[in-house]
Design an enzyme around this catalytic site. Sequence first.
Site, short mmCIF file in Angstrom:
data_model
loop_
_atom_site.label_atom_id
_atom_site.label_comp_id
_atom_site.label_asym_id
_atom_site.label_seq_id
_atom_site.Cartn_x
_atom_site.Cartn_y
_atom_site.Cartn_z
N LYS A 28 35.77 16.32 71.41
CA LYS A 28 36.00 17.40 70.44
C LYS A 28 35.53 16.97 69.05
CE LYS A 28 40.73 16.07 69.29
NZ LYS A 28 42.04 16.58 68.99
N ARG A 125 54.40 20.44 69.48
CA ARG A 125 53.26 21.10 68.82
C ARG A 125 52.77 22.23 69.71
NH1 ARG A 125 47.92 17.60 67.45
NH2 ARG A 125 47.76 17.75 69.71
N TYR A 250 30.60 4.98 37.22
CA TYR A 250 31.65 5.78 36.58
C TYR A 250 32.85 4.92 36.16
CZ TYR A 250 29.35 10.11 37.87
OH TYR A 250 28.46 11.14 37.98
N MET A 298 29.25 10.39 44.05
CA MET A 298 29.18 11.43 45.09
C MET A 298 28.03 11.18 46.07
SD MET A 298 28.93 15.56 44.63
CE MET A 298 30.25 15.65 43.45
#
Length: 360
Positions: A28, A125, A250, A298
């Site tokens: 999955k 669940r 940064y 990023m």
Amino acid sequence: MDLTALAANASALQTYVGPSTGLIAVVKDNAYGHGLVPSATSLARAGAALLAVSAVSEARVLEKALPQATVLLLNDLDPELVDLVGSEVHLTSTSPQLLPRLHDRAVALGTSVPVHLKIDTGMNRLGFPATELVEVLRFATSHKGLAVVGLCTHLPDYGTVAARAQLEIFSEVVRTARSILGPALRYVHAANSGVLLHHPEAHHTHVRPGIALYGIEPGGGSRLGLRPVMSLCAPIVQVRPVAAGRSIGYRRAFTADHDLLVGVVPIGYGHGFLRSFGPGGTALVGGRLVPVVGDISMDMLCLDLTTLPDPRPGQEAVLFGRSEDPSLRVEALALRSGLIPYEIMTGMSAQLPRCYHGAA
Ligand SMILES: Cc1ncc(COP(=O)(O)O)c(C=O)c1O
């Protein structure tokens, strides 16, 4: 992605559970980030009895790509699963609502739908309470559009008193179901990777591992010698000197205490290589471990290449995976970042090309 390692992991698990227990390979969520079709192809060739997915769309993709394989949809959360009736896909039923619709659709198509009933033994669940089993089986066996071929449960942990209690409830449920269904009940499965390794009594007819196939042994051991399948590799695109006293990246979070040669790699948190992997992190370049320096951006990160004999653009950096060094295993990243390997693997952005090598 190392498909030889994937097949070897499947074979190690098969050897561990023995020849009378089958493998339901959990593929999955894009095979935990590894790529659905190539991973499923490898696992089907390695002998997986069923390929388990959690989305109707994934079931459809596999049906088309691997018509010889049998797919199991692990839940009934998407009402569109009714459209899978008439295909060979096995469906999981976790509550009574959908059964009449599945039956009606199957009868309209002149067929029956293979169904696995999920029993809630304590995950709280999804699933029928064990107390409703007989009633559900009575319904299913009196409706010819429904063919109950499987019974399953899922556990939230392993090695605990509560896990053992769940497994005992499930064994009792299996006895009842067998007395009603007989040999039609071909798939009885409870064990994900952790349960498979720690509870031999939970193997039943099939086990249902995910993460172990991808090389992670739950509990941190190496009993089975599982090998990492996923590696994150990228080229160094620039090498630049950074003088002592200058900061990198940064927040000026890192300041060079001597003159450095710094390599820029075009991978960052936008690709799933998170800022929390940075501190204490290393990469493999030219066969040597080099530190990550400064905050991860990023789309970029920086490596300190000063100790390399001849650092140059174009060299490959391995950020995790392919290496004997334990610091480059996903488990090490998970420890440093407070994440779990599942999150790291499934978090690798779809933008990153998946490359496959090794025997499929
Ligand atoms: C129902 C079910 N079975 C099996 C698995 C495989 O679990 P693991 O990856 O821990 O082996 C999962 C994964 O979340 C699952 O949801």
